[in-house]
Design an enzyme around this catalytic site. Sequence first.
Site, PDB file in Angstrom:
ATOM      1  CE  LYS A  39       3.766   8.225  17.463  1.00  0.00           C
ATOM      2  NZ  LYS A  39       4.644   7.330  18.229  1.00  0.00           N
ATOM      3  NE  ARG A 137       9.050   2.519  21.830  1.00  0.00           N
ATOM      4  CZ  ARG A 137       7.891   3.035  21.473  1.00  0.00           C
ATOM      5  NH1 ARG A 137       7.189   2.467  20.514  1.00  0.00           N
ATOM      6  NH2 ARG A 137       7.401   4.098  22.064  1.00  0.00           N
ATOM      7  CE1 TYR A 258      -1.863 -10.720 -10.399  1.00  0.00           C
ATOM      8  CE2 TYR A 258      -2.455  -8.966  -8.862  1.00  0.00           C
ATOM      9  CZ  TYR A 258      -1.941  -9.370 -10.083  1.00  0.00           C
ATOM     10  OH  TYR A 258      -1.515  -8.435 -10.984  1.00  0.00           O
ATOM     11  CG  MET A 311       0.210  -1.421  -6.566  1.00  0.00           C
ATOM     12  SD  MET A 311       1.567  -1.203  -7.744  1.00  0.00           S
ATOM     13  CE  MET A 311       2.629  -2.585  -7.314  1.00  0.00           C
TER      14      MET A 311
END
Length: 376
Positions: A39, A137, A258, A311
Amino acid sequence: MALTSGLGGQLSIDLGALARNWRALDRVSAGALTAAVVKADAYGTGITMASKALHAAGARFFFTATPDEGMAVRAAVPDAHIFVLNGLYPGAANLYVRQNLMPVISSMAMLEEWLAKCVERNEAYPSAFHFDTGMNRLGFRLNEASVVRQQIETLGYAPQMVMSHLACADVPNHEKNRTQLALFSSLLNQFPGIPASLANSAGLMTGRDYHFQMVRPGIALYGGRAVNGRKNPMAAVATLHVPILQVVEARTGESVGYGATYSLSRNSKLAIIAHGYADGFLRSLSGTNSRPGGKVAIRGKVCPVIGRISMDISIVDITELGSDLPSPGEGAEVLGNLIGADDQADAAGTIGYEILTSLRQGRYNRSYVGDGNLPG
């Protein structure tokens, strides 16, 4: 390391290591079948190539999260037996039938829809049943077992497998493991003769009592640490190098990145690398003056990430390299021989699973090395 392309990071997947990992786990699982969990794009390594390599190594049973992933495995490995862990999506039974996908059924609604399709087509389409033994779950509740059994006995239907999932297998001595094992073993009395599966990677490594008829390794296949507090025996599969864009000098007291969350305590040399959170380099790997962040290796030396990861860019303190400074275009190792996925995970306060699956979003040139047919 000089990168071979100026187009971005280089992500290399070692299919030989992937195959060797599966074979090693298969030896440990002994009498149980060893499946492969693929997966999340095979944990960021690429579901098509990973599935082919795992099949070449000997895997015949595959687990995906979604039917789309199951269809990708079917295209890559036509004879695979494919279970969809998220179960039967409402209204999608025809798709599962066409693609020969086996839903891991976890609710009465799923069961009723699947059995209705079997009756409609007069065909006992295969599936697995998932029971919740302690995660809250996905899964039938244990008190639903008798109702489930009555439903399938009425139609003469039998699942391919009954399964559950361990919540704390990464801590082998955790009491919950034994509790879940006892609950699961008791549950199986209501489904005599049906194969069972409980163990993920960590459960496989914990002990044979957890193996039953099939084990379902995931993270260990891809070189990640499955069990806490033990040396990881698995071979790394993913290697990632990203380009250095610029080398700059900065002075004592100046801030980095930043938010000015990191201030330099010395005159420093910094490498600006083309790798940020848009590439899967988690923002939690940012380094501040009070908390160390992630690391990368440049010219064979491990160097700290400082300031906030942005980013597209991260900043690395390379002062300790002295005069052996890199040039723009050289590669910085984010994953590889010196820094593993679990090293980055520990720095980020997360797990190797998140580091590897984050590779899916990166702007990388992906390549494959090795061969799934390499001898184990």
